[in-house]
Design an enzyme around this catalytic site. Structure first.
Site, PDB file in Angstrom:
ATOM      1  N   GLY A 235      -9.657  -4.416   2.596  1.00 18.24           N
ATOM      2  CA  GLY A 235      -8.743  -4.373   3.742  1.00 18.24           C
ATOM      3  C   GLY A 235      -8.924  -3.118   4.576  1.00 18.24           C
ATOM      4  CG  ASP A 236      -5.421  -1.670   6.488  1.00 23.10           C
ATOM      5  OD1 ASP A 236      -5.258  -2.393   5.485  1.00 23.10           O
ATOM      6  OD2 ASP A 236      -4.523  -0.933   6.934  1.00 23.10           O
TER       7      ASP A 236
ATOM      8  NE  ARG B   1      -8.201  -8.161   2.197  1.00 20.17           N
ATOM      9  CZ  ARG B   1      -7.236  -7.272   2.338  1.00 20.17           C
ATOM     10  NH1 ARG B   1      -7.014  -6.386   1.391  1.00 20.17           N
ATOM     11  NH2 ARG B   1      -6.471  -7.269   3.404  1.00 20.17           N
TER      12      ARG B   1
ATOM     13  N   GLY C 240      -0.011  -2.998   5.708  1.00 20.91           N
ATOM     14  CA  GLY C 240       0.218  -4.283   6.363  1.00 20.91           C
ATOM     15  C   GLY C 240      -0.945  -5.218   6.156  1.00 20.91           C
TER      16      GLY C 240
ATOM     17  CB  THR D 269      -0.865  -0.068   1.278  1.00 17.08           C
ATOM     18  OG1 THR D 269      -1.767  -1.130   1.130  1.00 17.08           O
ATOM     19  CG2 THR D 269      -1.606   1.212   1.574  1.00 17.08           C
TER      20      THR D 269
HETATM   21  N1  ASP Z   1      -3.141  -3.018   4.026  1.00 15.57           N
HETATM   22  C1  ASP Z   1      -3.402  -3.440   2.670  1.00 15.57           C
HETATM   23  C2  ASP Z   1      -4.608  -4.328   2.644  1.00 15.57           C
HETATM   24  O1  ASP Z   1      -4.764  -5.144   3.541  1.00 15.57           O
HETATM   25  C3  ASP Z   1      -2.293  -4.210   2.066  1.00 15.57           C
HETATM   26  C4  ASP Z   1      -0.959  -3.521   2.059  1.00 15.57           C
HETATM   27  O2  ASP Z   1      -0.646  -2.749   2.956  1.00 15.57           O
HETATM   28  O3  ASP Z   1      -0.192  -3.786   1.126  1.00 15.57           O
HETATM   29  O4  ASP Z   1      -5.362  -4.251   1.698  1.00 15.57           O
END
Ligand code: ASP
Length: 338
Positions: free
Chosen positions: A225-226, A223, A246, A195
């Site tokens: 993510g955060d 899906r 992360g 990210t």
């Molecule tokens: N945090 C991101 C996610 O879970 C992935 C990443 O940080 O690369 O989508």
């Protein structure tokens, strides 16, 4: 009379098993050039008096445009071989926030997040409806395969052959420096992140944060993510601005970005103590791997990660940018290789 802090911007391009032994000189130079150029662009905006929100949006837009990073062009692939992008922006002065999730045709998801924040009256919009909405506000849509890169496709193929689980981006066997990485690091689906994000403090003492991602290689369709979750992967108020990278599920469960602010506000921790507590302690306890960048209202900067490396840096107006990749890179962060 206390002096006004110097405006500052910090950026990240993902954390993970980024090992010197798995990087070649040419690729390392490309990453360093990208980090330094984007930091300089962000600092120039702040020097010209731009609000923190402008600086973080532009820095993340530039990171999205750079195929080295897993956001916008160069985003990772889903299990179905497509791209689903998430982004968030937050204005610390007003607590205004905007985010998009699961968009497949928005060239710069961070700009779409800005539109959601400024025009929609909502905080989070998803999928095709979000795309149609932001397009009406002048946001560029592209063909879904515009995000394709051969490197990320090879990552997907390796991930699918090897394990089948969703994988983070800048790690071991799916990293861009794949041949060396395959020798240096065993395949570990929990150790890949890519990210991008930016946090800034402007000349008026205002803070802002922005985060953008393609998510995780081989993730399930649908899906999220955060990254687009306010308080998890992105957060800003008048105390601190935070952007995370992360294992998104763990960052959501830890409410990681907001927790930095809460530890500062309610427990009186310093920026450094709060970021360390979240990254090295709270996230580690639930096997949350990755890192975050944060800037506080006094101009303090924290670049904290619990992986071997994180693409990261900061630039104070009028000073040379400081940037780094690995965990043992001097004063540019507190990475704890394990
Ligand atoms: N945090 C991101 C996610 O879970 C992935 C990443 O940080 O690369 O989508």
């Amino acid at each position: 009379m206390s002096q006004k802090p110097i405006p500052v911007i910090a950026i990240h391009g993902g954390a993970g098993t980024i090992l010197r032994s798995a990087m070649n000189a040419e690729l390392e130079q490309r990453y360093n050039q990208a980090l330094s150029g984007i930091l300089q662009a962000g600092a120039a905006l702040l020097a010209a008096g731009a609000p923190a929100l402008e600086a973080v949006t532009e820095a993340v837009r530039l990171l999205e445009e750079c195929p080295l990073f897993n956001a916008g062009k160069g985003a990772v692939y889903t299990e179905a071989g497509g791209h689903e992008l998430d982004a968030c922006v937050m204005d610390g002065a007003t607590l205004a926030a905007g985010a998009v999730a699961g968009v497949t045709r928005v060239r710069n998801p961070v700009l779409a997040a800005r539109v959601v924040m400024q025009h929609s009256g909502h905080v989070l919009m998803i999928g095709p409806a979000a795309q149609d909405y932001v397009a009406q506000h002048g946001i560029e849509l592209v063909d879904p395969n515009w995000f394709d890169t051969p490197e990320r496709l090879a990552q997907l193929q390796r991930a699918q052959q090897a394990a089948g689980g969703a994988m983070l981006d800048h790690d071991g066997a799916t990293s861009l420096a794949k041949d060396a990485a395959e020798e240096a690091a065993p395949l570990d689906p929990d150790r890949k992140f890519g990210t991008v994000g930016a946090v800034a403090l402007d000349a008026n003492g205002k803070l802002a944060a922005a985060t953008s991602t393609g998510g995780m290689t081989n993730k399930r369709v649908g899906r999220v993510g955060d990254t687009p979750v306010v308080g998890a992967g992105c957060y800003a108020n008048d105390r601190v601005a935070v952007s995370c990278t992360g294992s998104g599920e763990m960052f959501i469960r830890a409410v990681a970005a907001y927790d930095v602010s809460a530890l500062m506000e309610y427990a009186g921790l310093s920026l450094e103590e709060a970021t360390r507590r979240v990254v090295q302690d709270k996230l580690m306890r639930i096997d949350g791997r990755g890192g975050l960048i944060a800037v506080d209202a006094q101009g303090g900067v924290a670049l904290s990660f619990n992986t071997e490396g994180m693409y990261r840096g900061y630039a104070r107006v009028g000073q040379a940018p400081v940037f780094a990749i690995y965990g043992d890179d001097g004063d540019a962060g507190d990475g704890a290789a394990s």
